[in-house]
Design an enzyme around this catalytic site. Structure first.
Site, PDB file in Angstrom:
ATOM      1  N   CYS A  44      85.006 -16.035 -44.291  1.00 35.68           N
ATOM      2  CA  CYS A  44      84.939 -17.164 -45.214  1.00 35.68           C
ATOM      3  C   CYS A  44      83.860 -16.937 -46.280  1.00 35.68           C
ATOM      4  CB  CYS A  44      84.754 -18.455 -44.437  1.00 35.68           C
ATOM      5  SG  CYS A  44      85.204 -19.933 -45.371  1.00 35.68           S
ATOM      6  N   HIS A  98      89.714 -18.066 -40.833  1.00 34.88           N
ATOM      7  CA  HIS A  98      88.917 -18.266 -39.623  1.00 34.88           C
ATOM      8  C   HIS A  98      89.630 -17.734 -38.379  1.00 34.88           C
ATOM      9  CE1 HIS A  98      85.632 -20.908 -41.144  1.00 34.88           C
ATOM     10  NE2 HIS A  98      86.517 -21.104 -42.111  1.00 34.88           N
ATOM     11  N   GLU A 151      88.422 -17.246 -35.544  1.00 30.51           N
ATOM     12  CA  GLU A 151      87.933 -17.826 -34.279  1.00 30.51           C
ATOM     13  C   GLU A 151      88.823 -18.952 -33.784  1.00 30.51           C
ATOM     14  OE1 GLU A 151      86.580 -20.614 -37.292  1.00 30.51           O
ATOM     15  OE2 GLU A 151      86.489 -18.437 -37.180  1.00 30.51           O
TER      16      GLU A 151
END
Length: 409
Positions: A283, A378, A380
């Site tokens: 990001c 992202h 994650e």
């Protein structure tokens, strides 16, 4: 409605349980107060996720932003102790269509309404969020304010405000462009996340120095469950501090603000790259790698925020459904690799590795002559799909290969 007449607001009758959302272009939406009563101002943006509102609220990348949830029904699973991505709510304000009157989840420890009140987050509900989002997609994101509670309609001398007063407050607020916010959200001191899961109690496979620019808690966990020891470091960390940890790689996290203002972070990253340390950025970390390589960044009209963005890996042709939260992007050429512009190409060749299929925005960078890569989204997956989790494995492979090279040297 649109702000055309400067009418006086009767605070006693109007703001007892209602709220007003005022956009800087004069658009006004009236609804019910949600969360804490008061006034809040920030950049208004929208998130398209159908789930994960607790992760959204606690994502530090939303610092100074009023978030509109496009999914109409919010709060039905309450809040719990597991899903927060940081220790507090970071959004400046919250806009929803219909808050759930009930909480139904075995993990719930309270209601969303109560948590918003406890943390002083001003919100508004029961407005036409579909109309609002269509307006933001057309006009672009902008500054806005939510006003609720009797005191919101009174000026500094206790007199009733007029509508123009609200608009003046909104228009006097700082813009997101030009804002440097990483210092507001970064950790005050360093801390360590040890290997977890199958690697719990074992010697780490790799050691990572992770610069906290607004890091989500799931990110070091994803590295830890792959056998990494992760040192999470504050934004003002020096290259000497990083070298003292003897890391196998360096990670730059997500975070809020305009990447064009992050000169100190870019300078640190260039020192990391010059040292030959493997690098991975997510990001804001992707935008800073772009700047370090010599590319510019720019502000998107309304950004990408949600957990359903299609991204293509240009190396494989594979399409991933991914989680996003960004309002800025890297201006790099797509297609064949190019020499990184900074310092006469000292970092060698770089290519755009990923693009968003909705608008062709650059979603990833890959250096071909130094061990560095990044993505704008992202992996994650908190909340979100797990299509991109392989990127953590790629980072670990990069670090282990570098370690193998050192051993041979």
């Amino acid at each position: 409605m649109n702000l055309k007449n400067a009418k006086t607001i009767d605070s006693d009758s109007y703001f007892s349980d209602r709220a007003m959302l005022v956009l800087e272009d004069g658009e006004v939406y009236t609804g019910m107060a949600f969360g804490a009563a008061g006034t809040t101002i920030g950049e208004i943006v929208f998130a398209t996720g159908m789930t994960g509102y607790q992760e959204t609220l606690t994502d530090p990348s939303y610092d100074r932003q009023i978030v509109v949830q496009t999914f109409p029904h919010i709060g039905n699973t309450g809040v719990n102790d597991q899903d927060g991505e940081s220790a507090r709510i970071w959004v400046a304000g919250y806009v929803v269509r219909e808050p759930s009157p009930n909480v139904s989840s075995w993990r719930a420890r309270g209601s969303l309404q109560d948590q918003l009140v406890d943390q002083g987050i001003v919100g508004i509900s029961h407005i036409d969020t579909r109309r609002l989002v269509r307006h933001l997609r057309s006009a672009g994101v902008m500054r806005a304010g939510i006003f609720s509670g009797p005191s919101a309609a009174l000026d500094g001398e206790g007199r009733p405000r007029i509508m123009q007063d609200f608009l003046d407050q909104v228009r006097s607020a700082p813009r997101m462009s030009g804002s440097h916010l990483t210092g507001e959200v970064s950790t005050d001191g360093s801390y360590t996340v040890e290997p977890a899961g199958d690697f719990l109690g074992k010697e780490p496979l790799c050691t990572v120095a992770a610069l906290d620019l607004g890091i989500k808690s799931m990110t070091p966990h994803r590295l830890a469950e792959r056998g990494c020891r992760v040192h999470v470091l504050p934004v003002d960390t020096t290259i000497e501090k990083i070298h003292a940890l003897n890391p196998d790689g360096v990670f730059f996290s997500n975070g809020p603000g305009d990447p064009s203002t992050a000169d100190d972070e870019v300078a640190l990253l260039r020192q990391v790259l010059a040292a030959g340390l493997p690098f991975f950025g997510i990001c804001l970390g992707n935008q800073l790698l772009g700047r370090a390589l010599g590319f510019d960044t720019y502000k998107l009209k309304f950004g990408h925020r949600g957990i359903n963005q299609p991204v293509m890996d240009l190396n494989t042709g594979k399409v991933e459904i991914t989680a996003h939260n960004h309002g800025f992007a890297v201006d790099a050429p797509k297609g064949k690799p190019v020499q990184a512009p900074y310092a006469g190409g000292r970092y060698g060749r770089v290519r755009v590795s990923h693009v968003d299929l909705n608008d062709e925005v650059v979603e990833g960078l890959e250096c071909l002559d130094i061990p560095a890569f990044s993505v704008q989204y992202h992996p994650e997956a908190a909340a979100g799909p797990h299509d991109a989790s392989y990127l953590f494995d790629r980072f670990i492979d990069l670090m282990r290969n570098a370690k193998g090279g050192k051993a041979h040297a």
